[in-house]
Design a protein around this motif. Structure first.
Motif: not given
Length: 277
Positions: A127-132, A160-170
């Motif tokens: 969570i501290k790194s921004g990963i939910i 953290k800069e924008t507060g925007k939630k992003l969903l990544f696929l890899t």
């Protein structure tokens, strides 16, 4: 390009090649460029670019009319094993992502919100790194499961800069989660490439109206960009690309060696345009 090898910190750190793929639309007048009809009220062409992040050098360019969907151009790419390909959400086609997997390359893209899947394994997040969430999943949609029949990694991340939630696929199931976010941020460089080309080179007003004239002018602009990029490295200049372009533009008819043109102080000509370098 060997001149720009290890020019990007992330590429140097990971010892890998990173590509960003995207396209930009160049609007045209419907009455003059009827062959490139895009919508009912306007024409357009698209420039599809595969940009090597290590030096901002385009390694693949395709120019099409505006109606060609971006994902179709992915079929023309030759993927390099071990390289990363950064794609926007608009380029998500699961059968095309699976081709990247089969070519033993890696992709990082944005997941669609309505993607149907089942969780196979939950990886440890931070969570501290921004990963939910950091999950290994299988696609359950009829067509998506056929298009991508293997396990895929889904990451929920908050910038953290924008507060925007992003969903990544890899398809990289091993690399640390924060590295996926770092990789995707590099995709912004292809947007900067498009912005620089449009602001500094003539691809908004065309000298001819037929398809060949438009494409030739765009290719000339791309060649100009590459020449400037090569000069910057070959001459080891501190000047940014805007300044180099300005110096060349005012010296076109001078019979002076290129090296001598740049012997003066790099700060003589100052540009207000955003620099790509």
């Amino acid at each position: 390009m060997p001149l720009y090898k290890d020019d990007n910190k992330l590429c140097e750190e990971l010892k890998i090649t990173i590509y960003a793929f995207d396209s930009t639309t160049i609007d045209l007048c419907l009455q003059l460029f009827h062959w490139a009809k895009f919508r009912t009220t306007k024409s357009a062409v698209k420039m599809h670019v595969l940009l090597n992040i290590d030096g901002f050098i385009p390694e693949f360019i395709s120019i099409t009319d505006g109606s060609v969907h971006d994902v179709k151009i992915l079929d023309q790419l030759n993927y390099k094993p071990g390289a990363y390909y950064l794609l926007d959400k608009g380029h998500v086609s699961y059968k095309r992502l699976y081709r990247i997997e089969m070519e033993k390359a890696f992709f990082v893209t944005r997941a669609k919100i309505n993607m149907a899947y089942v969780v196979i394994k939950i990886k440890k997040g931070g969570i501290k790194s921004g990963i939910i969430k950091d999950e290994l999943v299988e696609l359950t949609g009829y067509y998506t499961a056929k298009g991508y029949p293997k396990i895929i990694r889904r990451i929920e991340y908050i910038d953290k800069e924008t507060g925007k939630k992003l969903l990544f696929l890899t398809n990289n199931l091993i690399v640390k989660f924060f590295m996926i976010a770092r990789l995707y941020k590099e995709r912004w460089n292809v947007e900067l490439f498009f912005k620089w080309i449009k602001q500094n080179l003539r691809i908004k007003k065309f000298y001819g109206n037929n398809e060949n004239a438009v494409k030739v002018q765009i290719w000339i602009a791309v060649c100009d960009y590459l020449i400037i990029a090569i000069l910057k490295k070959e001459l080891n200049r501190k000047s940014n690309m805007n300044q180099i372009l300005q110096i060349l533009s005012v010296s076109l008819f001078e019979k002076t060696a290129i090296k001598k043109l740049f012997e003066k102080d790099d700060t003589i000509i100052i540009s207000n345009q955003q620099s790509l370098f």
